[in-house]
Scaffold this motif. Structure first.
Motif, PDB file in Angstrom:
ATOM      1  N   ALA A 164      -0.312  -1.724  -9.345  1.00  0.00           N
ATOM      2  CA  ALA A 164      -0.251  -3.037  -9.988  1.00  0.00           C
ATOM      3  C   ALA A 164       0.690  -3.986  -9.254  1.00  0.00           C
ATOM      4  CB  ALA A 164       0.195  -2.879 -11.441  1.00  0.00           C
ATOM      5  N   ARG A 165       1.663  -3.444  -8.524  1.00  0.00           N
ATOM      6  CA  ARG A 165       2.635  -4.268  -7.800  1.00  0.00           C
ATOM      7  C   ARG A 165       2.147  -4.662  -6.405  1.00  0.00           C
ATOM      8  NH1 ARG A 165       7.855  -4.341  -9.451  1.00  0.00           N
ATOM      9  NH2 ARG A 165       8.608  -4.303  -7.302  1.00  0.00           N
ATOM     10  N   LEU A 166       1.001  -4.138  -5.988  1.00  0.00           N
ATOM     11  CA  LEU A 166       0.473  -4.463  -4.663  1.00  0.00           C
ATOM     12  C   LEU A 166      -0.165  -5.845  -4.644  1.00  0.00           C
ATOM     13  CD1 LEU A 166      -1.246  -1.077  -3.674  1.00  0.00           C
ATOM     14  CD2 LEU A 166       0.959  -1.944  -2.859  1.00  0.00           C
ATOM     15  N   SER A 167      -0.248  -6.426  -3.453  1.00  0.00           N
ATOM     16  CA  SER A 167      -0.939  -7.700  -3.263  1.00  0.00           C
ATOM     17  C   SER A 167      -2.330  -7.432  -2.707  1.00  0.00           C
ATOM     18  CB  SER A 167      -0.163  -8.592  -2.292  1.00  0.00           C
ATOM     19  OG  SER A 167       1.106  -8.911  -2.809  1.00  0.00           O
ATOM     20  N   PHE A 168      -3.305  -8.167  -3.216  1.00  0.00           N
ATOM     21  CA  PHE A 168      -4.677  -8.062  -2.734  1.00  0.00           C
ATOM     22  C   PHE A 168      -5.142  -9.458  -2.360  1.00  0.00           C
ATOM     23  CE2 PHE A 168      -4.011  -4.438  -5.475  1.00  0.00           C
ATOM     24  CZ  PHE A 168      -4.580  -3.397  -4.753  1.00  0.00           C
ATOM     25  N   CYS A 169      -5.250  -9.704  -1.063  1.00  0.00           N
ATOM     26  CA  CYS A 169      -5.548 -11.049  -0.563  1.00  0.00           C
ATOM     27  C   CYS A 169      -7.004 -11.214  -0.149  1.00  0.00           C
ATOM     28  CB  CYS A 169      -4.654 -11.362   0.640  1.00  0.00           C
ATOM     29  SG  CYS A 169      -2.914 -10.965   0.362  1.00  0.00           S
ATOM     30  N   GLY A 170      -7.757 -10.148  -0.109  1.00  0.00           N
ATOM     31  CA  GLY A 170      -9.145 -10.188   0.320  1.00  0.00           C
ATOM     32  C   GLY A 170      -9.350  -9.329   1.554  1.00  0.00           C
ATOM     33  N   PRO A 171     -10.524  -8.729   1.685  1.00  0.00           N
ATOM     34  CA  PRO A 171     -11.683  -8.798   0.788  1.00  0.00           C
ATOM     35  C   PRO A 171     -11.449  -8.038  -0.516  1.00  0.00           C
ATOM     36  CG  PRO A 171     -12.060  -7.159   2.484  1.00  0.00           C
ATOM     37  CD  PRO A 171     -10.761  -7.822   2.836  1.00  0.00           C
ATOM     38  N   ASN A 172     -12.346  -8.253  -1.473  1.00  0.00           N
ATOM     39  CA  ASN A 172     -12.196  -7.616  -2.781  1.00  0.00           C
ATOM     40  C   ASN A 172     -13.334  -6.637  -3.084  1.00  0.00           C
ATOM     41  OD1 ASN A 172     -14.226  -9.504  -3.099  1.00  0.00           O
ATOM     42  ND2 ASN A 172     -13.669  -9.974  -5.213  1.00  0.00           N
ATOM     43  N   ILE A 173     -14.035  -6.210  -2.046  1.00  0.00           N
ATOM     44  CA  ILE A 173     -15.185  -5.312  -2.217  1.00  0.00           C
ATOM     45  C   ILE A 173     -14.729  -3.861  -2.099  1.00  0.00           C
ATOM     46  CG2 ILE A 173     -17.421  -4.610  -1.291  1.00  0.00           C
ATOM     47  CD1 ILE A 173     -17.778  -7.472  -0.290  1.00  0.00           C
ATOM     48  N   ILE A 174     -14.967  -3.092  -3.155  1.00  0.00           N
ATOM     49  CA  ILE A 174     -14.635  -1.670  -3.164  1.00  0.00           C
ATOM     50  C   ILE A 174     -15.898  -0.876  -2.855  1.00  0.00           C
ATOM     51  CG2 ILE A 174     -13.768   0.267  -4.542  1.00  0.00           C
ATOM     52  CD1 ILE A 174     -12.216  -1.711  -6.232  1.00  0.00           C
ATOM     53  N   HIS A 175     -15.901  -0.164  -1.758  1.00  0.00           N
ATOM     54  CA  HIS A 175     -17.062   0.633  -1.356  1.00  0.00           C
ATOM     55  C   HIS A 175     -17.030   1.985  -2.071  1.00  0.00           C
ATOM     56  CE1 HIS A 175     -18.308  -2.095   1.932  1.00  0.00           C
ATOM     57  NE2 HIS A 175     -17.019  -2.344   2.015  1.00  0.00           N
ATOM     58  N   HIS A 176     -17.107   1.901  -3.368  1.00  0.00           N
ATOM     59  CA  HIS A 176     -17.027   3.119  -4.179  1.00  0.00           C
ATOM     60  C   HIS A 176     -17.708   2.829  -5.516  1.00  0.00           C
ATOM     61  CE1 HIS A 176     -15.585   7.040  -5.239  1.00  0.00           C
ATOM     62  NE2 HIS A 176     -14.669   7.083  -4.295  1.00  0.00           N
ATOM     63  N   PHE A 177     -17.891   3.871  -6.353  1.00  0.00           N
ATOM     64  CA  PHE A 177     -18.548   3.659  -7.644  1.00  0.00           C
ATOM     65  C   PHE A 177     -17.549   3.587  -8.796  1.00  0.00           C
ATOM     66  CE2 PHE A 177     -18.574   8.191  -6.717  1.00  0.00           C
ATOM     67  CZ  PHE A 177     -18.114   8.774  -7.893  1.00  0.00           C
ATOM     68  N   PHE A 178     -16.245   3.731  -8.498  1.00  0.00           N
ATOM     69  CA  PHE A 178     -15.213   3.472  -9.503  1.00  0.00           C
ATOM     70  C   PHE A 178     -13.909   3.153  -8.796  1.00  0.00           C
ATOM     71  CE2 PHE A 178     -14.215   7.835  -8.578  1.00  0.00           C
ATOM     72  CZ  PHE A 178     -12.912   8.069  -8.997  1.00  0.00           C
ATOM     73  N   CYS A 179     -12.906   2.705  -9.559  1.00  0.00           N
ATOM     74  CA  CYS A 179     -11.630   2.315  -8.970  1.00  0.00           C
ATOM     75  C   CYS A 179     -10.772   3.557  -8.720  1.00  0.00           C
ATOM     76  CB  CYS A 179     -10.902   1.333  -9.897  1.00  0.00           C
ATOM     77  SG  CYS A 179     -11.656  -0.296  -9.952  1.00  0.00           S
ATOM     78  N   VAL A 181      -7.979   5.762  -6.253  1.00  0.00           N
ATOM     79  CA  VAL A 181      -6.698   5.425  -5.636  1.00  0.00           C
ATOM     80  C   VAL A 181      -6.863   4.983  -4.191  1.00  0.00           C
ATOM     81  CG1 VAL A 181      -4.421   6.297  -4.995  1.00  0.00           C
ATOM     82  CG2 VAL A 181      -5.463   7.014  -7.162  1.00  0.00           C
ATOM     83  N   GLN A 182      -7.481   5.804  -3.369  1.00  0.00           N
ATOM     84  CA  GLN A 182      -7.573   5.514  -1.930  1.00  0.00           C
ATOM     85  C   GLN A 182      -8.342   4.231  -1.612  1.00  0.00           C
ATOM     86  OE1 GLN A 182      -5.908   6.701   0.354  1.00  0.00           O
ATOM     87  NE2 GLN A 182      -5.474   8.876   0.121  1.00  0.00           N
ATOM     88  N   PRO A 183      -9.519   3.985  -2.192  1.00  0.00           N
ATOM     89  CA  PRO A 183     -10.230   2.731  -1.894  1.00  0.00           C
ATOM     90  C   PRO A 183      -9.426   1.487  -2.242  1.00  0.00           C
ATOM     91  CG  PRO A 183     -11.720   4.292  -2.926  1.00  0.00           C
ATOM     92  CD  PRO A 183     -10.346   4.886  -3.016  1.00  0.00           C
ATOM     93  N   LEU A 184      -8.632   1.537  -3.317  1.00  0.00           N
ATOM     94  CA  LEU A 184      -7.799   0.393  -3.680  1.00  0.00           C
ATOM     95  C   LEU A 184      -6.691   0.163  -2.658  1.00  0.00           C
ATOM     96  CD1 LEU A 184      -7.370   0.607  -7.562  1.00  0.00           C
ATOM     97  CD2 LEU A 184      -8.389  -1.253  -6.254  1.00  0.00           C
ATOM     98  N   LEU A 185      -6.070   1.254  -2.203  1.00  0.00           N
ATOM     99  CA  LEU A 185      -5.002   1.125  -1.210  1.00  0.00           C
ATOM    100  C   LEU A 185      -5.522   0.520   0.087  1.00  0.00           C
ATOM    101  CD1 LEU A 185      -2.969   4.466  -1.600  1.00  0.00           C
ATOM    102  CD2 LEU A 185      -2.556   2.244  -2.648  1.00  0.00           C
ATOM    103  N   MET A 186      -6.750   0.845   0.433  1.00  0.00           N
ATOM    104  CA  MET A 186      -7.334   0.333   1.672  1.00  0.00           C
ATOM    105  C   MET A 186      -7.559  -1.176   1.617  1.00  0.00           C
ATOM    106  SD  MET A 186     -10.094   3.391   2.429  1.00  0.00           S
ATOM    107  CE  MET A 186     -10.752   2.623   3.914  1.00  0.00           C
ATOM    108  N   LEU A 187      -7.650  -1.756   0.408  1.00  0.00           N
ATOM    109  CA  LEU A 187      -7.884  -3.195   0.271  1.00  0.00           C
ATOM    110  C   LEU A 187      -6.600  -4.013   0.198  1.00  0.00           C
ATOM    111  CD1 LEU A 187     -10.834  -3.389  -2.302  1.00  0.00           C
ATOM    112  CD2 LEU A 187     -10.937  -3.652   0.178  1.00  0.00           C
ATOM    113  N   SER A 188      -5.484  -3.348  -0.011  1.00  0.00           N
ATOM    114  CA  SER A 188      -4.234  -4.084  -0.203  1.00  0.00           C
ATOM    115  C   SER A 188      -3.747  -4.710   1.101  1.00  0.00           C
ATOM    116  CB  SER A 188      -3.158  -3.143  -0.753  1.00  0.00           C
ATOM    117  OG  SER A 188      -1.931  -3.819  -0.864  1.00  0.00           O
TER     118      SER A 188
END
Length: 309
Positions: A164-179, A181-188
């Motif tokens: 929740a404390r991470l910044s996500f500036c884009g892109p916002n596409i998750i190449h997965h079927f749910f949220c 841990v690892q796919p979210l970290l890759m977008l930060s």
């Protein structure tokens, strides 16, 4: 959003398993069927155990809790995935994404602790049968289950808070079927070293500690079985553990390959396939694995069917 002007993304897009509309149709049918089998199968296991006095033992008490966790685990993930397959918009608000991640991690860890508790139960039953009733008394079994739930839900909090404390500036596409841990970290777009350290160290400790508990339990069980003089006796003892070992192999084999590794080596494609196994396939198979090779469960299921019919 959570860090002032540094965070620009307020929602993610879950791509799912495929973007091909034709493939999504049969994938929807497959996963809906698997989800319904999972819910129905595990619900029947719970009902059969609660309805048969012969199954009111520690082993079946842990099994009924495992079935409940399996229902909750897939319910956190699959309904949203199915909804995304039939909707044009695949947007997922950040808060909901974090909530899904929190519960998926919590239920996954609860699964691992319950499998460890079941291994301990088998160890005491086989290696210390004279002390079984006093060692695995109802109060102690209840405490083991409560501890499994509480520790798991507390453990998943740091992952959620740090994400929740991470910044996500884009892109916002998750190449997965749910949220996950690892796919979210890759977008930060901010430093994720603390998240990765937590996932690799503390996450490894939690997962591996329960696995080590299972391995040690079965080492003692194996030694005890080898001392049984007759081959038929050895087979009978091992057959009581076969279902549990099958589930342990499926669950830990897939979980370790996804989470106990540096994020730099994470593959989205392979990660999705493996994740399907432990989030959808294994929970669906558990009722069949535990009932097909267990005469007590077969009799309880027949009794349940007669009562319902």
């Amino acid at each position: 959003m959570l860090r002032g002007n540094q965070t620009h993304i307020t929602e993610f897009v879950l791509l799912g398993l495929t973007s091909d509309p034709k493939k999504q149709v049969w994938l929807f049918a497959i996963f809906l069927t698997m989800y319904l089998i999972n819910v129905a199968g595990n619900s029947v296991i719970i009902a059969a155990i609660r309805g048969d006095v012969r199954l009111r033992t520690p082993m079946y008490f842990f099994l009924s809790n495992l079935s409940l966790v399996d229902i909750c685990y897939t319910t956190v993930i699959v309904p949203k995935m199915l909804a995304n397959m039939v909707r044009k918009s695949k947007k997922f608000p950040f808060a909901q994404c974090l909530t899904q991640m929190y519960f998926s991690v919590a239920f996954g860890i609860t699964d691992s602790f319950l499998l460890a508790a079941m291994a301990i139960d088998r160890y005491v039953a086989i290696c210390k049968p004279l002390h079984y009733t006093t060692t695995m008394n109802p109060r102690r079994c209840l405490l083991l289950v409560i501890a499994s739930w509480v520790v798991s839900f507390v453990h998943s909090l740091p992952y959620t808070i740090l994400t929740a404390r991470l910044s996500f500036c884009g892109p916002n596409i998750i190449h997965h079927f749910f949220c996950d841990v690892q796919p979210l970290l890759m977008l930060s777009c901010s430093d994720t070293s603390a998240n990765e350290l937590l996932a690799f160290t503390e996450g490894s400790f939690v997962i591996m500690s329960s696995l080590i508990c299972i391995i040690v339990s079965y080492m003692y069980i194996t030694c005890a079985v080898l001392r049984v003089p007759s081959g038929r006796g050895r087979y009978k003892v091992f057959s009581t553990c076969g279902s549990h070992l099958t589930v342990v192999t499926l669950f830990y084999g897939t979980v370790i390959s996804v989470y106990i590794r540096p994020s730099s080596t994470y593959s989205v494609t392979k990660g999705r396939v493996v994740t399907v196994i432990y989030t959808v396939v294994t929970p669906m198979l558990n009722p069949f694995i535990y009932s097909l090779r267990n005469n007590n469960m077969k009799q309880a299921l027949k009794k349940l069917i007669r009562r319902v019919g």
